[in-house]
Design a protein around this motif. Structure first.
Motif, PDB file in Angstrom:
ATOM      1  N   UNK A 288       6.169  -1.649  12.705  1.00 33.56           N
ATOM      2  CA  UNK A 288       5.604  -0.196  12.969  1.00 33.56           C
ATOM      3  C   UNK A 288       6.940   0.795  12.790  1.00 33.56           C
ATOM      4  N   UNK A 289       8.037   0.414  12.570  1.00 33.40           N
ATOM      5  CA  UNK A 289       9.093   1.232  12.365  1.00 33.40           C
ATOM      6  C   UNK A 289      10.419   0.634  11.870  1.00 33.40           C
ATOM      7  N   UNK A 290      11.391   1.312  11.427  1.00 36.74           N
ATOM      8  CA  UNK A 290      12.509   0.858  10.715  1.00 36.74           C
ATOM      9  C   UNK A 290      13.889   1.626  11.319  1.00 36.74           C
ATOM     10  N   UNK A 291      15.019   0.887  11.388  1.00 40.52           N
ATOM     11  CA  UNK A 291      16.324   1.461  11.493  1.00 40.52           C
ATOM     12  C   UNK A 291      17.234   1.405  10.244  1.00 40.52           C
ATOM     13  N   UNK A 292      17.648   2.627   9.864  1.00 42.15           N
ATOM     14  CA  UNK A 292      18.395   2.500   8.730  1.00 42.15           C
ATOM     15  C   UNK A 292      19.666   3.198   8.926  1.00 42.15           C
ATOM     16  N   UNK A 293      20.602   3.234   8.026  1.00 39.78           N
ATOM     17  CA  UNK A 293      22.001   3.649   7.962  1.00 39.78           C
ATOM     18  C   UNK A 293      22.151   4.825   6.958  1.00 39.78           C
TER      19      UNK A 293
ATOM     20  N   UNK B 130       0.795  -0.970   0.006  1.00 37.77           N
ATOM     21  CA  UNK B 130       0.036   0.152   0.064  1.00 37.77           C
ATOM     22  C   UNK B 130       0.858   1.373   0.258  1.00 37.77           C
ATOM     23  N   UNK B 131       0.142   2.436  -0.406  1.00 35.48           N
ATOM     24  CA  UNK B 131       1.045   3.656  -0.507  1.00 35.48           C
ATOM     25  C   UNK B 131       1.375   4.166   1.019  1.00 35.48           C
ATOM     26  N   UNK B 132       2.628   4.662   1.089  1.00 33.86           N
ATOM     27  CA  UNK B 132       2.910   5.129   2.410  1.00 33.86           C
ATOM     28  C   UNK B 132       3.298   6.755   2.061  1.00 33.86           C
ATOM     29  N   UNK B 133       2.585   7.678   2.602  1.00 37.75           N
ATOM     30  CA  UNK B 133       2.887   9.267   1.943  1.00 37.75           C
ATOM     31  C   UNK B 133       4.209   9.599   2.890  1.00 37.75           C
ATOM     32  N   UNK B 134       4.596  10.795   2.486  1.00 43.45           N
ATOM     33  CA  UNK B 134       5.742  11.445   3.493  1.00 43.45           C
ATOM     34  C   UNK B 134       5.236  11.696   4.630  1.00 43.45           C
ATOM     35  N   UNK B 135       3.768  11.910   4.918  1.00 43.94           N
ATOM     36  CA  UNK B 135       3.374  12.361   6.253  1.00 43.94           C
ATOM     37  C   UNK B 135       2.944  11.292   7.396  1.00 43.94           C
ATOM     38  N   UNK B 136       3.340  10.130   6.535  1.00 46.05           N
ATOM     39  CA  UNK B 136       3.153   8.857   7.236  1.00 46.05           C
ATOM     40  C   UNK B 136       4.050   8.299   8.165  1.00 46.05           C
ATOM     41  N   UNK B 137       5.141   8.748   7.899  1.00 45.91           N
ATOM     42  CA  UNK B 137       6.414   8.038   8.792  1.00 45.91           C
ATOM     43  C   UNK B 137       7.344   9.425   9.233  1.00 45.91           C
ATOM     44  N   UNK B 138       7.519   9.353  10.412  1.00 49.04           N
ATOM     45  CA  UNK B 138       8.380  10.224  11.138  1.00 49.04           C
ATOM     46  C   UNK B 138      10.025   9.754  11.250  1.00 49.04           C
TER      47      UNK B 138
ATOM     48  N   UNK C  70       3.378   6.023  11.080  1.00 47.89           N
ATOM     49  CA  UNK C  70       2.227   6.641  11.635  1.00 47.89           C
ATOM     50  C   UNK C  70       0.994   6.075  11.158  1.00 47.89           C
ATOM     51  N   UNK C  71       0.954   5.040  10.618  1.00 46.08           N
ATOM     52  CA  UNK C  71      -0.176   4.369  10.238  1.00 46.08           C
ATOM     53  C   UNK C  71      -0.178   2.867  10.657  1.00 46.08           C
ATOM     54  N   UNK C  72      -1.300   2.241  10.271  1.00 48.15           N
ATOM     55  CA  UNK C  72      -1.199   0.811  10.628  1.00 48.15           C
ATOM     56  C   UNK C  72      -0.269   0.039   9.917  1.00 48.15           C
ATOM     57  N   UNK C  73       0.528  -0.664  10.704  1.00 51.16           N
ATOM     58  CA  UNK C  73       1.713  -1.298  10.246  1.00 51.16           C
ATOM     59  C   UNK C  73       1.624  -2.686   9.386  1.00 51.16           C
ATOM     60  N   UNK C  74       2.612  -2.999   8.507  1.00 48.51           N
ATOM     61  CA  UNK C  74       2.135  -4.467   8.130  1.00 48.51           C
ATOM     62  C   UNK C  74       2.541  -5.447   9.009  1.00 48.51           C
TER      63      UNK C  74
END
Length: 219
Positions: free
Chosen positions: A197-202, A162-170, A185-189
């Motif tokens: 409900x979140x990710x960690x990246x580099x 599904x689409x994830x808008x720029x405003x849907x993640x902080x 910030x929306x219902x997570x898969x």
């Protein structure tokens, strides 16, 4: 450059130019037959990077066609991501038995055009932008935020479809250790019973680019 951001189960390959002699599969050629030269070069070198990365995992060359959202479709048992910007192309792939999802993005290390930051950032990100800019001027922090959000979407979509808008993640960028976190910030898969409900990246800033990557290990 992208390999410096990804864990060992992930195979990655990048290019700073468009090598001669790269040939697309006929099925791929159909997708860029009417494309402008810039788009053809991006697509062709991106597929070259992807097939090189896949070969390191033991996969033979095969067409990598765009999906409904222009996302690349991968061989069975593979997840991956492709990115391209002026002067840089990269791909990263992994086996689904080892990696749930991958997202990568690269952007020029220069400020975004006027209005872009305000369009993509949520209030908390805007509030932190001043602190990031005060930490040093060698990184275009607004462009890095944009890249991180693109990476979050690329990691999200194969799981949620599904689409994830720029405003849907902080996104919170750590300027000291080259990491960032993203809060969805929306219902997570839900994958294998786990709500993502979140990710960690580099991230890194090098050679005139900002590059971001997420790889979620399989559990």
């Amino acid at each position: 450059m992208i390999t410096d951001l990804l864990p060992p189960p992930v195979s990655a390959f990048d290019a700073f130019d468009d090598p001669d002699g790269v040939v697309l599969f006929p099925e791929e050629e159909e997708h860029v037959a009417r494309a402008v030269e810039k788009r053809r070069r991006e697509f062709t070198t991106g597929r070259h990077c992807a097939r090189t990365a896949l070969a390191a995992l033991g996969f033979p060359p095969a067409p990598l066609l765009p999906g409904p959202k222009r996302e690349p479709t991968w061989p069975e048992g593979v997840v991956g991501s492709i990115t391209h910007c002026k002067g840089y192309r990269a791909a990263a792939v992994g086996r689904t038995s080892e990696v749930w999802t991958i997202g990568i993005d690269a952007e020029p290390n220069e400020p975004t055009p006027d209005g872009v930051l305000e369009a993509v950032a949520v209030p908390g990100e805007l509030a932190r932008m001043g602190e990031l800019r005060a930490s040093g001027d060698k990184v275009a922090w607004d462009r890095l935020l944009f890249s991180a959000k693109e990476t979050v979407y690329k990691a999200w979509f194969p799981l949620a479809r599904t689409w994830l808008g720029f405003e849907d993640a902080e996104v919170t960028i750590n300027p000291d250790d080259g990491t960032f976190t993203a809060r969805i910030l929306v219902e997570p898969p839900v994958v294998d019973g786990v709500a993502l409900d979140g990710f960690t990246g580099r991230w890194l800033a090098r050679e005139g680019f900002v590059v971001t990557a997420i790889a979620v290990p399989a559990r």
